[in-house]
Scaffold this active site. Structure first.
Site, mmCIF file in Angstrom:
data_model
loop_
_atom_site.group_PDB
_atom_site.id
_atom_site.type_symbol
_atom_site.label_atom_id
_atom_site.label_comp_id
_atom_site.label_asym_id
_atom_site.label_seq_id
_atom_site.Cartn_x
_atom_site.Cartn_y
_atom_site.Cartn_z
ATOM 1 N N HIS A 1 -1.698 -4.626 18.821
ATOM 2 C CA HIS A 1 -1.064 -4.278 17.540
ATOM 3 C C HIS A 1 -0.213 -3.009 17.714
ATOM 4 C CE1 HIS A 1 -0.559 -3.026 13.375
ATOM 5 N NE2 HIS A 1 -0.900 -4.257 13.025
ATOM 6 N N GLU B 1 0.383 -0.538 15.831
ATOM 7 C CA GLU B 1 -0.265 0.720 15.415
ATOM 8 C C GLU B 1 -1.142 1.261 16.554
ATOM 9 O OE1 GLU B 1 -2.747 0.721 11.778
ATOM 10 O OE2 GLU B 1 -4.009 2.169 12.829
ATOM 11 N N SER C 1 2.535 -6.662 2.137
ATOM 12 C CA SER C 1 3.975 -6.572 2.393
ATOM 13 C C SER C 1 4.794 -7.332 1.346
ATOM 14 C CB SER C 1 4.263 -7.085 3.806
ATOM 15 O OG SER C 1 3.552 -8.274 4.051
ATOM 16 N N SER D 1 -0.689 -11.899 7.972
ATOM 17 C CA SER D 1 -2.109 -12.192 8.195
ATOM 18 C C SER D 1 -2.976 -11.641 7.077
ATOM 19 C CB SER D 1 -2.570 -11.692 9.553
ATOM 20 O OG SER D 1 -2.326 -10.332 9.659
ATOM 21 N N CYS E 1 0.880 -1.172 0.000
ATOM 22 C CA CYS E 1 0.000 0.000 0.000
ATOM 23 C C CYS E 1 0.921 1.226 0.000
ATOM 24 C CB CYS E 1 -0.884 -0.010 1.239
ATOM 25 S SG CYS E 1 0.069 0.066 2.758
HETATM 26 FE FE1 F3S Z 1 -3.416 2.449 4.758
HETATM 27 FE FE2 F3S Z 1 -1.136 1.311 4.247
HETATM 28 FE FE3 F3S Z 1 -1.208 3.603 5.499
HETATM 29 S S1 F3S Z 1 -3.009 0.270 4.876
HETATM 30 S S2 F3S Z 1 -3.042 3.455 6.681
HETATM 31 S S3 F3S Z 1 -1.857 3.256 3.399
HETATM 32 S S4 F3S Z 1 0.194 1.938 5.898
#
Ligand code: F3S
Length: 287
Positions: free
Chosen positions: A128, A130, A268, A225, A12
């Site tokens: 997690h 985050e 990833s 996951s 992403c």
């Molecule tokens: Fe979304 Fe990837 Fe950022 S899933 S929140 S763009 S790290």
């Protein structure tokens, strides 16, 4: 043979930005400072091994920051608590912040709303990284709710204003449901939907492609996951779904009997691994 490659396959935006930052630092390095990442930059063994071979080390405990005084430390896309920035500053560390801007936005919300007197509720997995990072930006009371039971048990003074945010990868339907429960329980809530749709888009594209092919390939680390979730989705639509980590895992697969092969990859999985698989499936030699 027709090949359908998912546009959303692989990194992403936030993960790509973080991995690029590490490689930029490696290129810029003059040997005077060592490079560390706070936590593994990504859950992909191929990438982690490559970074290790280039001298990048990982630390993942706040107490260890004092041991790398004066070096370079990269914060990954998940982000970290405010305390980690303060420790880095105290130890004269050159900080490269690769926190995804979507996560950074949650840090800012949590910090501001806490100052305004809100009780912050984070819908997500408390273990997690985050979420632990988000908790570490709160300026007031904060509660993490991960499942329906916890949401139903949530009980604070009813006159307290509540601000609800979500872990970026949380399921959107569940988030909506949990917010409804909190509201039904009579709380005055300010809901800020902080879910990032990169995951949902990748999953829905994987579902669409796997419905229209004879064979489906999902590329991603065995421990990832989000890759496993893609495999489940694809397998429910296409029984010939292969979960592979690299193109080498395809060598014994019978792809020739398929008329149409679909390919997707977890968040990833680096582009070069996807490209190798694409070349292999299209009949090119794998070096
Ligand atoms: Fe979304 Fe990837 Fe950022 S899933 S929140 S763009 S790290």
């Amino acid at each position: 043979m027709e090949v359908k490659l998912a546009e959303s396959a692989g990194f992403c935006f936030g993960v790509k930005r973080a991995v690029d930052k590490v490689y930029e630092q490696i290129e810029k390095a003059d040997g005077s400072k060592k490079i560390y990442t706070y936590g593994p930059i990504i859950h992909n063994q191929e990438v982690v091994n490559d970074l290790k071979s280039k001298g990048v080390e990982t630390i993942d405990e706040p107490e260890k920051i004092a041991d790398i005084s004066g070096q370079i430390m990269i914060i990954r896309s998940h982000g970290v608590a405010r305390d980690i920035y303060e420790r880095a500053a105290r130890n004269n560390i050159t900080l490269e912040d690769a926190t995804c801007p979507f996560v950074k936005k949650i840090h800012n919300i949590v910090s501001e709303k806490g100052k305004e007197g809100y009780h912050v509720v984070i819908i997500g997995d408390a273990s997690h990284p985050e979420v632990r990072g988000i908790v570490g930006w709160s300026e007031g009371p904060v509660t993490v709710l991960g499942c329906e039971e916890e949401v139903r048990k949530f009980d604070i003074a009813k006159d307290k204003k509540i601000c609800v945010v979500a872990q970026t990868t949380f399921n959107a339907q569940k988030f909506k449901h949990f917010v409804e429960i909190i509201r039904e329980n009579g709380y005055d809530t300010n809901v800020i939907n902080t879910i990032c749709n990169a995951t949902a888009i990748r999953q829905s594209e994987a579902a669409d492609i796997s419905m229209s092919v004879d064979k489906m390939i999902v590329i991603g680390d065995a421990k990832s996951s989000n890759t496993k979730k893609l495999v489940d989705i694809c397998r429910s639509n296409c029984k010939d779904t292969y979960h592979i980590q690299t193109v080498k895992d395809l060598l014994s697969a019978d792809l020739q009997s398929g008329k149409c092969v679909g390919i997707t990859a977890g968040a990833s999985t680096p582009n070069y691994l996807i490209r190798e698989v694409l070349l292999y499936v299209r009949g090119n030699d794998f070096q």
